[in-house]
Enzyme design. Structure first.
Site, PDB file in Angstrom:
ATOM      1  N   GLU A  99       1.010  -1.107  -0.092  1.00 42.75           N
ATOM      2  CA  GLU A  99      -0.066  -0.071  -0.229  1.00 42.75           C
ATOM      3  C   GLU A  99       1.000   1.152   0.052  1.00 42.75           C
ATOM      4  O   GLU A  99       1.640   1.569   1.005  1.00 42.75           O
ATOM      5  CB  GLU A  99      -0.978  -0.010   1.381  1.00 42.75           C
ATOM      6  CG  GLU A  99      -1.729  -1.206   1.347  1.00 42.75           C
ATOM      7  CD  GLU A  99      -2.853  -0.976   0.181  1.00 42.75           C
ATOM      8  OE1 GLU A  99      -3.007  -0.219  -0.470  1.00 42.75           O
ATOM      9  OE2 GLU A  99      -3.521  -2.087   0.131  1.00 42.75           O
ATOM     10  N   CYS A 150      -1.520   9.464   2.627  1.00 42.87           N
ATOM     11  CA  CYS A 150      -1.432   8.993   1.127  1.00 42.87           C
ATOM     12  C   CYS A 150      -2.685   9.212   0.229  1.00 42.87           C
ATOM     13  O   CYS A 150      -2.142   9.586  -1.059  1.00 42.87           O
ATOM     14  CB  CYS A 150      -1.122   7.320   1.206  1.00 42.87           C
ATOM     15  SG  CYS A 150      -2.746   6.727   2.122  1.00 42.87           S
TER      16      CYS A 150
HETATM   17  P1  NAD Z   1       8.823   4.923   4.382  1.00 42.58           P
HETATM   18  O1  NAD Z   1       8.692   4.014   3.000  1.00 42.58           O
HETATM   19  O2  NAD Z   1       9.797   5.871   4.288  1.00 42.58           O
HETATM   20  O3  NAD Z   1       8.622   4.025   5.503  1.00 42.58           O
HETATM   21  C1  NAD Z   1       7.573   3.184   5.878  1.00 42.58           C
HETATM   22  C2  NAD Z   1       7.953   1.873   6.679  1.00 42.58           C
HETATM   23  O4  NAD Z   1       9.007   1.011   5.668  1.00 42.58           O
HETATM   24  C3  NAD Z   1       8.771   2.319   7.910  1.00 42.58           C
HETATM   25  O5  NAD Z   1       8.496   1.492   9.040  1.00 42.58           O
HETATM   26  C4  NAD Z   1      10.299   2.041   7.300  1.00 42.58           C
HETATM   27  O6  NAD Z   1      11.281   1.795   8.426  1.00 42.58           O
HETATM   28  C5  NAD Z   1      10.057   0.828   6.572  1.00 42.58           C
HETATM   29  N1  NAD Z   1      11.421   0.793   5.498  1.00 42.58           N
HETATM   30  C6  NAD Z   1      12.017   1.824   4.833  1.00 42.58           C
HETATM   31  N2  NAD Z   1      12.557   1.217   3.974  1.00 42.58           N
HETATM   32  C7  NAD Z   1      12.378  -0.072   4.034  1.00 42.58           C
HETATM   33  C8  NAD Z   1      13.119  -1.384   3.329  1.00 42.58           C
HETATM   34  N3  NAD Z   1      13.938  -1.168   2.307  1.00 42.58           N
HETATM   35  N4  NAD Z   1      12.784  -2.383   3.726  1.00 42.58           N
HETATM   36  C9  NAD Z   1      11.843  -2.566   4.701  1.00 42.58           C
HETATM   37  N5  NAD Z   1      11.179  -1.773   5.395  1.00 42.58           N
HETATM   38  C10 NAD Z   1      11.498  -0.396   5.070  1.00 42.58           C
HETATM   39  O7  NAD Z   1       7.553   5.948   4.184  1.00 42.58           O
HETATM   40  P2  NAD Z   1       7.421   7.190   4.976  1.00 42.58           P
HETATM   41  O8  NAD Z   1       7.798   8.206   4.177  1.00 42.58           O
HETATM   42  O9  NAD Z   1       7.629   7.239   6.388  1.00 42.58           O
HETATM   43  O10 NAD Z   1       5.690   7.149   4.746  1.00 42.58           O
HETATM   44  C11 NAD Z   1       4.994   8.143   3.945  1.00 42.58           C
HETATM   45  C12 NAD Z   1       4.809   7.249   2.696  1.00 42.58           C
HETATM   46  O11 NAD Z   1       3.844   6.348   2.819  1.00 42.58           O
HETATM   47  C13 NAD Z   1       4.164   8.081   1.669  1.00 42.58           C
HETATM   48  O12 NAD Z   1       4.572   7.712   0.346  1.00 42.58           O
HETATM   49  C14 NAD Z   1       2.508   7.778   1.782  1.00 42.58           C
HETATM   50  O13 NAD Z   1       1.813   7.947   0.569  1.00 42.58           O
HETATM   51  C15 NAD Z   1       2.748   6.122   1.934  1.00 42.58           C
HETATM   52  N6  NAD Z   1       1.541   5.869   2.581  1.00 42.58           N
HETATM   53  C16 NAD Z   1       0.669   5.128   2.071  1.00 42.58           C
HETATM   54  C17 NAD Z   1      -0.558   4.516   2.373  1.00 42.58           C
HETATM   55  C18 NAD Z   1      -1.442   3.835   1.611  1.00 42.58           C
HETATM   56  O14 NAD Z   1      -2.289   2.790   2.575  1.00 42.58           O
HETATM   57  N7  NAD Z   1      -1.515   3.501   0.412  1.00 42.58           N
HETATM   58  C19 NAD Z   1      -0.659   4.967   3.911  1.00 42.58           C
HETATM   59  C20 NAD Z   1       0.017   5.814   4.465  1.00 42.58           C
HETATM   60  C21 NAD Z   1       1.205   6.134   3.786  1.00 42.58           C
END
Ligand code: NAD
Length: 486
Positions: free
Chosen positions: A253, A287
Site C-alpha cells: 500500500e 497517502c
Molecule cells: P517509508 O517507505 O520511508 O517507511 C515506511 C515503513 O517502511 C517504515 O516502517 C520504514 O522503517 C520501513 N522501510 C523503509 N525502507 C524499508 C526497506 N527497504 N525495507 C523494509 N522496510 C523499510 O514511508 P514514509 O515516508 O515514512 O511514509 C510516507 C509514505 O507512505 C508516503 O509515500 C505515503 O503516501 C505512503 N503511505 C501509503 C498508505 C497507503 O495505504 N497506500 C498509507 C500511508 C502512507
C-alpha cells in the site's frame, strides 16, 4: 485507572509476548512539536527479528486450533481495553506523531472499529462447497498463511498498523509488526499492550521497532509467509523485490498523487470545505491527501481567491497546547522535502500565493497556483500542507490531467450533476473513487488499495481481508478410497 502504557513497561523494551530489553542501539522517542524526548526506544536488529519470527511460527498453529469463539473473544476484549484508554491513546498520537487532537481522536475511533470488525472475522463462513463427483465432498476453504510481517509508516501510525495486525491475527495468523521508529509507541506499543491486556496468547504478536534494516530482515526471513507493507513507493519497490526473491506473498500500500476535480457547477462553499480538508488534514501527510486540485476555468479565479484566504486563516502550532488546524511535520527531512518541491515549483513557473516558509517543523498552509503538467509540484507526492491548484477547460481535460501520474490511489469529483461527475469519475485510474467528497476517506469496512505505483493490486479492509491474509485450500473427503485401475 492504571495507564495503558506505564513508562517503565515500554522504555528501552521490545514486545515479544513479554516486555524485554533490546540488544540494538536505542533511539530517542521525540515529540516533533517541541523536540522534547518522551522516552527511549529499543530497536530490533536482524537477530531479534529472526528470534521473533521463529517464536511466532511455533505458536501460530495452536492459535488457529482454538475455537472461532475463543479467538473472537480476544478482539472483543481488545476493543474494550482500547475504548477504556482512548484518551491516553489519542494523547500519544498528538505528542509522538504531531496529530491535531481531532485527527488523533478520529484515528483512535477508526482503530477501535478495526478491532470490532476483526472480532466478527473468525465466525464468518470460510469457504464454499464445490460440485464434485458422486460420493465426494469437495470444499474450498481459506487457511491462514502463518507468520505475517507488517511494516507500517508514521503518518496514521496506529490505524495503518492495526488495520493489518488485527485481521491478520483474527484469520488465524501470527504477526511480527515493525512500526516506523518515529512513531513506535502510538503505532506499535499501543497495539502490543491492548492485545496483551486482552489475553492474546503470548508470542503471537511481536512489536519490533526499527529502521529499514529491521524491515529488510523481516522481508527476507524464512519463517515469514507474507509481508503487508504500507509506506513510500520507493521502499515498497525494494520490499516487493525482496519478497519476490523469497517467494513471499506481498501486499504493498504505497504513495499517491490524488486529484480532487472541482467542476464548474459545484457548490463553491462546499468545494472549498472539501479542498481544505483533503489538502491540509494532518499537514498533508496522508497517502490519500489531495495532491492536485483541478478546478474548471469558469470558477478557477473565485475558487483560488477563497482558498488563499482560507489557507491564511489556518492556525499552525503545538497540538498538545491547544486547538490548532495544523500541527508539525514529522521531522526536518520531511519539512525540507516539502520546501524543496515548493521552491522547484516556483522555478518551474508556478505562483506561490501563500505560505511556503516553515518555522522549525511548522509548515504553514501553502497554495501554489498556475501549476502546469511539467511542474515538480504536479508530479511529486509532497506529503506536506501544499495545495497544488491547476485550471482545466473540459471534463476530458480533467480526466487527462488526473490520470497523468504513475500513482493511482484516490480521486474525487465535485459537481451538482451526479451523472456528469460519475461519467467523469469512471474514466479515472484509481483504487478509491469518491463522487461529491474529497480524496481522504476510509471506513474500515471498505476494501482499500491503489493501482499503478500506489500498490501491487492488493487490497486491505472489509471484504478484502480474507483474500489478503489467508489462502485457499482444496479439501476433498470420500467415504472410502477408490480402487484405481492402474
Ligand atoms: P517509508 O517507505 O520511508 O517507511 C515506511 C515503513 O517502511 C517504515 O516502517 C520504514 O522503517 C520501513 N522501510 C523503509 N525502507 C524499508 C526497506 N527497504 N525495507 C523494509 N522496510 C523499510 O514511508 P514514509 O515516508 O515514512 O511514509 C510516507 C509514505 O507512505 C508516503 O509515500 C505515503 O503516501 C505512503 N503511505 C501509503 C498508505 C497507503 O495505504 N497506500 C498509507 C500511508 C502512507
Amino acid at each position: 485507572m492504571q495507564p495503558l502504557l506505564p513508562a517503565e513497561l515500554w522504555n528501552e523494551h521490545l514486545f515479544t509476548g513479554q516486555w524485554q530489553a533490546g540488544q540494538a542501539p536505542t533511539t530517542a522517542v521525540l515529540e516533533p512539536a517541541t523536540g522534547t524526548t518522551l522516552g527511549t526506544l529499543a530497536n530490533a536488529d536482524a537477530d531479534q527479528v529472526a528470534r521473533s519470527t521463529k517464536a511466532a511460527h511455533l505458536v501460530q498453529a495452536k492459535w488457529f486450533q482454538l475455537s472461532y469463539d475463543e479467538r473472537a473473544a480476544v478482539f472483543r476484549k481488545a476493543a474494550q481495553v482500547a475504548e477504556r484508554h482512548a484518551n491516553e491513546i489519542a494523547d500519544w498520537l498528538v505528542r509522538e506523531s504531531g496529530s491535531t487532537r481531532e485527527k488523533a481522536e478520529f484515528e483512535t475511533r477508526l482503530s477501535i472499529k478495526v478491532l470490532h470488525e476483526s472480532a466478527s472475522l473468525p465466525s464468518r463462513s470460510q469457504g464454499e462447497v464445490l460440485p464434485s463427483v458422486p460420493g465426494r465432498l469437495s470444499l474450498a476453504r481459506r487457511r491462514p498463511l502463518g507468520v505475517i510481517g507488517v511494516i507500517s509508516p508514521f503518518n496514521f501510525p496506529l490505524y495503518l498498523a492495526i488495520r493489518a495486525v488485527a485481521p491478520a491475527l483474527a484469520t488465524g495468523n501470527a504477526v511480527v509488526l515493525k512500526p516506523d521508529p518515529r512513531t513506535a509507541v502510538c503505532g506499535g506499543f499501543v497495539i502490543a499492550r491492548v492485545f496483551e491486556l486482552a489475553g492474546l496468547p503470548a508470542g503471537l504478536l511481536h512489536v519490533l521497532p526499527g529502521g529499514a534494516d529491521a524491515g529488510a530482515a523481516l522481508t527476507s526471513d524464512a519463517h515469514v509467509a507474507m509481508i503487508q507493507f504500507t509506506g513510500s513507493t520507493g521502499a515498497g519497490r525494494k520490499v516487493g523485490e525482496a519478497a519476490g526473491r523469497h517467494l513471499k506473498k506481498v501486499s504493498l500500500e504505497l504513495g499517491g498523487k490524488n486529484s480532487l476535480i472541482v467542476l464548474d457547477d459545484a457548490d463553491l462553499d462546499l468545494a472549498l470545505a472539501n479542498a481544505t480538508w483533503g489538502v491540509y488534514l494532518h499537514q498533508g501527510q496522508i497517502c490519500m491527501s489531495t495532491g492536485r486540485l483541478l478546478v474548471q476555468r469558469g470558477i478557477y479565479e473565485r475558487f483560488l481567491e477563497r482558498l488563499v484566504a482560507k489557507a491564511r486563516s489556518l492556525s499552525v502550532g503545538d497540538p498538545a497546547k491547544g486547538q490548532v488546524h495544523l500541527g508539525p511535520l514529522i521531522n526536518a527531512q520531511q519539512c525540507e522535502n516539502a520546501q524543496r518541491i515548493v521552491q522547484a515549483a516556483q522555478q518551474a513557473g508556478a505562483k506561490l500565493e501563500v505560505g511556503g516558509e516553515p518555522q522549525g517543523l511548522f509548515f504553514p498552509a501553502t497554495v501554489l497556483s498556475g501549476v502546469t503538467r511539467d511542474n515538480p509540484a504536479f508530479n511529486e507526492e509532497i506529503f506536506g500542507p501544499v495545495a497544488v491548484v491547476v485550471p482545466f477547460d473540459t471534463d476530458a481535460d480533467a480526466v487527462a490531467l488526473a490520470n497523468d501520474t504513475e500513482y493511482g490511489l484516490s480521486a474525487a469529483v465535485l459537481s451538482q450533476d451526479v451523472g456528469r461527475a460519475l461519467k467523469l469519475g469512471e474514466q479515472l485510474r484509481v483504487g478509491l473513487l469518491h463522487i461529491n467528497d474529497q480524496t481522504v476517506n476510509d471506513e474500515v469496512v471498505n476494501p482499500f488499495g491503489g493501482v499503478g505505483a500506489s500498490g501491487n493490486g492488493a487490497s486491505i479492509g472489509g471484504p478484502a481481508n480474507w483474500e489478503e491474509f489467508t489462502q485457499w485450500q482444496w479439501l476433498t473427503v470420500k467415504g472410502e478410497a477408490p480402487a484405481y485401475p492402474l
